[in-house]
Write an enzyme that holds these catalytic residues in place. Structure first.
Site, PDB file in Angstrom:
ATOM      1  N   HIS A   1       0.883  -1.190  -0.031  1.00  0.00           N
ATOM      2  CA  HIS A   1      -0.240  -0.087  -0.033  1.00  0.00           C
ATOM      3  C   HIS A   1       0.912   1.155  -0.087  1.00  0.00           C
ATOM      4  O   HIS A   1       1.943   1.369   0.667  1.00  0.00           O
ATOM      5  CB  HIS A   1      -0.919  -0.134   1.176  1.00  0.00           C
TER       6      HIS A   1
ATOM      7  N   TYR B   1       9.460 -12.849 -19.971  1.00  0.00           N
ATOM      8  CA  TYR B   1      10.425 -11.994 -19.657  1.00  0.00           C
ATOM      9  C   TYR B   1      11.383 -12.459 -18.421  1.00  0.00           C
ATOM     10  O   TYR B   1      10.685 -13.188 -17.593  1.00  0.00           O
ATOM     11  CB  TYR B   1       9.666 -10.558 -19.076  1.00  0.00           C
TER      12      TYR B   1
ATOM     13  N   HIS C   1       0.645   5.767  -0.974  1.00  0.00           N
ATOM     14  CA  HIS C   1       0.157   6.898  -1.584  1.00  0.00           C
ATOM     15  C   HIS C   1       0.903   7.670  -2.569  1.00  0.00           C
ATOM     16  O   HIS C   1       1.101   8.789  -2.736  1.00  0.00           O
ATOM     17  CB  HIS C   1      -0.244   7.901  -0.646  1.00  0.00           C
TER      18      HIS C   1
ATOM     19  N   ASP D   1       2.758  -4.737 -20.633  1.00  0.00           N
ATOM     20  CA  ASP D   1       3.574  -5.611 -19.871  1.00  0.00           C
ATOM     21  C   ASP D   1       3.090  -5.908 -18.573  1.00  0.00           C
ATOM     22  O   ASP D   1       2.896  -7.146 -18.026  1.00  0.00           O
ATOM     23  CB  ASP D   1       4.901  -5.185 -19.958  1.00  0.00           C
TER      24      ASP D   1
ATOM     25  N   HIS E   1      -7.901   7.909  -2.046  1.00  0.00           N
ATOM     26  CA  HIS E   1      -6.872   7.515  -1.204  1.00  0.00           C
ATOM     27  C   HIS E   1      -5.352   7.159  -1.524  1.00  0.00           C
ATOM     28  O   HIS E   1      -4.479   7.739  -1.352  1.00  0.00           O
ATOM     29  CB  HIS E   1      -7.652   6.357  -0.791  1.00  0.00           C
TER      30      HIS E   1
END
Lengths: 220, 220, 220, 220
Positions: free
Chosen positions: C96, C215, C98, C121, C161
């Site tokens: 998480h 990849y 911001h 991708d 958020h």
């Protein structure tokens, strides 16, 4: 240590402020200092990485830009620095960068009007635009001197090119280069979403006067 | 040290310039060098962090992209690098990034017109747009070569993708990648608040000629 | 070293990628990892500086967010991480942040359409918007799971958020967070001066398929 | 160590957060702390580089700004810090910066409306604009106090100038300065491409209440 040895060290070290504040890419900016009382200046060598700068590889030139000490070629901007030292005896340091936000204003040929106390402090009003000039002769130097003579600002935005700053010594010129980019960035962002509020000329004058005469440590 | 051992070291080390100038995120850019006089190139391994790059884990490929030395897979962009080396014998280094501002121009398919002396110096005019091409075959390589052949610019903005740069050696290609992002950023910011002032073609030509032939230290 | 001891070390260390890529300010982002085969997760402690993170102060929680090992309170986002692990058994890591540009899209509630090969991708198309949800219960977790279930993107922009990303392990989730900000920034800049060019869905599909399956290094 | 010795160390060290988050250029920001239970404060010396700050060169002033301990002049913003400590007994730390994005809002005299959960957490709603005021007397201090008294926000954007933040101690005020710039940057970017979505006042209230009372480690 001799004055020149001291200035070699100072000028080499001050380039670290250009990289710290991300004012330069690759080898695109340079600092010089006048040698007080001699017709000499100390300047960065041309095309050398900032990581590789040291007192030993700085170049000493006379004020026509002719190399006096040093194995490398001096900065390709040497002629402009030298012109400023010849024309402005009060100047002890010169800095050149293509710092991003300031150069964006220069690309549009737009002076930065003063809407910030920090700009009033350091620049005393707007940061002016200088002419377009080609490298290699005296044109850039002339453009700097004609724009800054009689102007409070120690920084000029040379059209389609970048920034030149002057100072009583090299450190003061570096500070002006750092503050020029800082102010250019804030002014840019303020304008993106509207218009900055005007500042009264008397307030700009008062801030400039105080900052030049009161700020910092006495005798520094 | 053999030429290949030297190039392994150089190519590994040059990736630090991509991170220093924030041209890459995670593992998204790569540098290669041609091995002079041999049908070989040295290139970054695929998907390996920049912190973990060292001379030892660089990959040596032939100019069809087949691994000759190295335990890891080469960069997923190897085919594009190899195509450039096959088609452009004067090229000694290739760099690929998705550097932010340059890629934003590439996303719009918009070439960067020349309004800055720094762009005239390094790119000799506009930085062109290359075609959209899928990874995995020769399409990206072809797009690079077709766009840059006969063009002054060592950088091409591949549509919806990112930047490829070329140089006489890997260091020159890295420099072009650094300057491409620097110029792309300044040009972006100039445009946000208006239009940059035009530069005369003769001035662009003069700056390009001087920079290619006079700048830096002789013999470097 | 036990699996949990290993994950404590990994999770603590991965936070350095959040600061390296400037995805976080002060203590505003967090990484967690599922403990494979156990109903447990390892997560950052709440309100602790990134400089002070170490294997020893990571928190082990069960998948209801109850602390099992650790003297500090777990991240205030623990409930959201735990909800994701309960609902999505294939997920081994959650991040998480911001991060600035991604959060700007989230503030407008605007998904990031796919105009870049790098986005195709990693995200396989657009990066979607999740609902507005208050912290403290299951609402954020539910919003993440409902948005990402059946979606290619490992990143969701939670309205007003910030970003949550998922991955097969914590490192993959961190990579998704880094690439999400990178793509969000480039897409923002592209839009500031016009419209990015469209990419064909078949090209997006082809790039996504190749990147997920070809990849990097086999077995990594 | 005495309380003052401890605070000298803390205040010197906290300036490293201003440089880490690039909130300052050259010497343009400062941190102070109230000495609990004494009519004293510890503050940065004027015009000294961040690299050179140490416990030993911090200045101790009384709450009229008169130097009690220290060989250097205190920050030119000392009068503003002192005014805040005199007027707001609950304040234990004050920070001043010209951080770029926040100062751009200040230049337009535009408060930052709350469209982000991170802003609701730390600021409890909008970040307000304070008046234009000249340095050198009590005007800046008065403007800060009048704007922040009875306001949830620990940050005020002083018109055409920059940011002042307050906190229960110096660390809290530094955190507010870091988060103010973070929020100002995200809010700026959100606005560049449209309008951020509104947040319900009840949600802002709920987030603020939770963050002030639940977040982080108990007793910290």
């Amino acid at each position: 240590m001799s004055v020149i040895a001291e200035l070699r060290k100072t000028v080499a070290a001050l380039h670290a402020e250009l990289t710290r504040y991300q004012l330069v890419a690759w080898t695109s900016g340079n600092v010089s200092a006048r040698v007080p009382g001699q017709e000499l200046m100390v300047i960065k060598p041309s095309g050398v990485s900032y990581d590789d700068l040291a007192a030993e590889n700085m170049i000493v030139c006379d004020l026509d830009g002719v190399v006096v000490e040093g194995d490398l070629s001096p900065s390709s901007d040497t002629a402009a620095h030298a012109y400023v030292y010849r024309a402005m005896p009060e100047v002890g340091g010169v800095v050149h960068t293509h710092s991003t936000y300031a150069t964006a204003w220069a690309a549009r040929g737009e002076a930065i009007a003063c809407h910030l106390t920090a700009q009033a402090d350091e620049f005393g009003g707007e940061i002016p635009i200088g002419p377009f000039a080609l490298i290699g002769g005296d044109d850039i130097g002339k453009g700097i001197v004609e724009t800054l003579t009689g102007h409070r600002s120690p920084a000029v935005l040379m059209r389609n090119h970048g920034v030149f700053t002057i100072g009583k010594d090299a450190r003061a010129a570096v500070k002006a280069a750092v503050m020029c980019e800082d102010v250019a960035r804030t002014a840019h962002l303020a304008r993106v979403l509207g218009q900055p509020l005007p500042m009264a000329q008397a307030d700009v004058d008062s801030l400039y006067d105080r900052y030049q005469n009161v700020y910092g440590q006495a005798g520094r």
